[in-house]
Design a protein around this motif. Structure first.
Motif, PDB file in Angstrom:
ATOM      1  N   UNK A 156      13.394  -1.013  -4.096  1.00 43.13           N
ATOM      2  CA  UNK A 156      12.071  -1.242  -4.678  1.00 43.13           C
ATOM      3  C   UNK A 156      10.940  -1.336  -3.680  1.00 43.13           C
ATOM      4  N   UNK A 157      11.207  -1.285  -2.404  1.00 40.44           N
ATOM      5  CA  UNK A 157      10.114  -1.407  -1.452  1.00 40.44           C
ATOM      6  C   UNK A 157      10.612  -1.884  -0.103  1.00 40.44           C
ATOM      7  N   UNK A 158       9.715  -2.126   0.835  1.00 38.38           N
ATOM      8  CA  UNK A 158       8.315  -1.672   0.801  1.00 38.38           C
ATOM      9  C   UNK A 158       8.187  -0.244   1.348  1.00 38.38           C
ATOM     10  N   UNK A 159       8.603   0.699   0.523  1.00 40.67           N
ATOM     11  CA  UNK A 159       8.536   2.108   0.899  1.00 40.67           C
ATOM     12  C   UNK A 159       9.622   2.521   1.884  1.00 40.67           C
ATOM     13  N   UNK A 160      10.732   1.772   1.925  1.00 47.47           N
ATOM     14  CA  UNK A 160      11.756   1.982   2.956  1.00 47.47           C
ATOM     15  C   UNK A 160      12.503   3.307   2.789  1.00 47.47           C
ATOM     16  N   UNK A 161      12.857   3.643   1.553  1.00 50.37           N
ATOM     17  CA  UNK A 161      13.615   4.875   1.296  1.00 50.37           C
ATOM     18  C   UNK A 161      12.770   5.857   0.488  1.00 50.37           C
ATOM     19  N   UNK A 162      12.359   6.983   1.074  1.00 54.99           N
ATOM     20  CA  UNK A 162      11.457   7.937   0.400  1.00 54.99           C
ATOM     21  C   UNK A 162      11.956   8.391  -0.983  1.00 54.99           C
ATOM     22  N   UNK A 212       0.802  -1.232   0.000  1.00 55.34           N
ATOM     23  CA  UNK A 212       0.000   0.000   0.000  1.00 55.34           C
ATOM     24  C   UNK A 212       0.831   1.277   0.000  1.00 55.34           C
ATOM     25  N   UNK A 213       2.133   1.182   0.268  1.00 55.25           N
ATOM     26  CA  UNK A 213       3.010   2.369   0.293  1.00 55.25           C
ATOM     27  C   UNK A 213       3.060   3.097  -1.049  1.00 55.25           C
ATOM     28  N   UNK A 214       2.757   2.402  -2.138  1.00 54.28           N
ATOM     29  CA  UNK A 214       2.851   3.013  -3.470  1.00 54.28           C
ATOM     30  C   UNK A 214       1.504   3.569  -3.950  1.00 54.28           C
ATOM     31  N   UNK A 215       0.473   3.430  -3.118  1.00 53.51           N
ATOM     32  CA  UNK A 215      -0.878   3.866  -3.487  1.00 53.51           C
ATOM     33  C   UNK A 215      -1.257   5.106  -2.692  1.00 53.51           C
ATOM     34  N   UNK A 216      -1.869   6.089  -3.359  1.00 53.76           N
ATOM     35  CA  UNK A 216      -2.330   7.257  -2.610  1.00 53.76           C
ATOM     36  C   UNK A 216      -2.656   8.436  -3.506  1.00 53.76           C
ATOM     37  N   UNK A 217      -3.286   9.438  -2.932  1.00 49.34           N
ATOM     38  CA  UNK A 217      -3.661  10.653  -3.667  1.00 49.34           C
ATOM     39  C   UNK A 217      -2.410  11.318  -4.237  1.00 49.34           C
ATOM     40  N   UNK A 218      -2.469  11.663  -5.520  1.00 52.52           N
ATOM     41  CA  UNK A 218      -1.346  12.327  -6.170  1.00 52.52           C
ATOM     42  C   UNK A 218      -0.271  11.381  -6.676  1.00 52.52           C
ATOM     43  N   UNK A 219      -0.379  10.088  -6.330  1.00 55.06           N
ATOM     44  CA  UNK A 219       0.587   9.113  -6.816  1.00 55.06           C
ATOM     45  C   UNK A 219       0.126   8.555  -8.172  1.00 55.06           C
ATOM     46  N   UNK A 220       1.027   7.824  -8.840  1.00 56.03           N
ATOM     47  CA  UNK A 220       0.645   7.159 -10.095  1.00 56.03           C
ATOM     48  C   UNK A 220      -0.519   6.206  -9.840  1.00 56.03           C
ATOM     49  N   UNK A 221      -0.437   5.480  -8.714  1.00 55.21           N
ATOM     50  CA  UNK A 221      -1.506   4.569  -8.317  1.00 55.21           C
ATOM     51  C   UNK A 221      -2.455   5.328  -7.385  1.00 55.21           C
ATOM     52  N   UNK A 222      -3.271   6.172  -7.998  1.00 51.55           N
ATOM     53  CA  UNK A 222      -4.179   7.067  -7.273  1.00 51.55           C
ATOM     54  C   UNK A 222      -5.606   6.520  -7.357  1.00 51.55           C
TER      55      UNK A 222
END
Length: 339
Positions: free
Chosen positions: A317-323, A56-66
């Motif tokens: 590549x994940x899981x969202x470890x490095x901003x 879910x770290x790659x999903x959200x408002x303003x992201x590619x996976x919006x």
């Protein structure tokens, strides 16, 4: 206990290896709404040992996976503890008797989910990290006329011989624990899980990551030993050993050409992927080196080689470890979706 996922009943699901998973279940979670044209779907498979929430770290408002614009489906890999797995299958396919499942089997099940449950005929993008990347490549090869774009990151289309050997070390550490009892354990084989974590720790991050002491300076651990226990042992201890071994087998036997469509012709299989592709290896990934991605891209008709400039190794590549790495990958996904 409330759950944040749904179940797609696959019924009697016949596997590539010849076994049938009776009452097979595919767990999945969706974000956003499928539009009337059904052309805004993104499939985002899970990675080794993970469940949907770890994506879910790659999903959200303003992201590619919006979710405001896309309909995102995260299917849980068979063997991960939510979909049919050693830990939740009834006898006689329980525990170490759980049959061998391939990435081809996983993607066949996922295709049924999107086609039968949602009536989707075109997929805008398939993307995923690590074993999610393996499944992404399978989507492109198995359903070339359905998938418009793929973005596998920090993963490969086929498990390399070196990668296979690394996983043998992981497996040996886990199964050496006497408490493992050939998979018929009654208590958690904690010694084996801790040993597995220690083996993994030398592979997940790069030499430069450790040289720069990013475990201390970026992640905030108080010492190297604190990192090995709190991060790595903490990562594997909650997981079921038989589930880990089932997914490890799937990983070791990952190969987009190992099926009745392509009969083991790896180059031909890569050449059959019509989707516009961004193949994104981590520059310092120790188990999916950039050279493997360069070979894949050279044999794909519509692919671009996009290395992730990072010293975080596989964890770029994940899981969202490095901003910083998250922003890079998200930016490339936006670019690919616009193209």
């Amino acid at each position: 206990m409330s759950v944040d996922y749904e179940i797609f009943e696959l019924g009697d699901f016949r596997l590539q290896g010849g076994a049938t998973l009776r009452g097979c279940r595919l767990a999945y979670k969706t974000f956003g709404t499928l539009n009337a044209a059904k052309d805004n779907a993104i499939v985002y498979p899970t990675w080794y040992s993970a469940q949907h929430d770890a994506n879910e770290w790659l999903i959200g408002a303003g992201r590619a996976l919006d979710p405001a614009r896309q309909f995102i489906v995260i299917p849980n890999m068979l063997g991960n503890g939510l979909s049919s797995s050693p830990s939740n299958m009834p006898e006689p396919y329980d525990g170490p008797r759980f049959p061998q499942v391939t990435a081809y089997d996983n993607v066949s099940a996922q295709h049924r989910l999107v086609a039968e449950r949602f009536g989707i005929e075109r997929i805008r993008l398939v993307t995923g990290w690590s074993m999610g990347a393996l499944q992404t490549f399978h989507w492109g090869a198995m359903y070339p006329d359905m998938v418009e774009r793929i973005a596998p990151f920090c993963g490969s289309a086929k498990c390399s011989r070196h990668n296979f050997v690394f996983l043998e070390g992981v497996k040996a550490a886990l199964t050496a624990d006497a408490a493992f009892a050939d998979g018929w354990y009654t208590a958690k084989p904690a010694k084996g899980l801790r040993a597995m974590a220690r083996v993994y720790a030398g592979w997940g991050f790069s030499q430069a990551f450790y040289r720069e002491e990013l475990d201390l300076k970026a992640l905030g651990y108080s010492s190297l030993e604190d990192f090995l226990i709190a991060f790595w042992e903490g990562f594997f201890l909650p997981k079921d050993a038989n589930n880990l071994l089932a997914m490890l087998w799937t990983w070791q036997h990952g190969d987009i050409s190992a099926n009745e469509i392509y009969h083991g012709d790896f180059r031909k299989t890569l050449g059959s992927i019509k989707a516009k592709a961004y193949v994104m290896p981590g520059q310092t990934d120790l188990y999916f080196p950039p050279e493997d991605s360069q070979f894949e891209v050279a044999h794909m008709p519509n692919a671009t080689y996009v290395p992730v400039p990072s010293i975080w190794g596989h964890f770029a590549g994940g899981p969202g470890t490095n901003p910083k790495d998250v922003e890079f990958i998200d930016g490339k996904l936006k670019e690919l979706l616009k193209s």
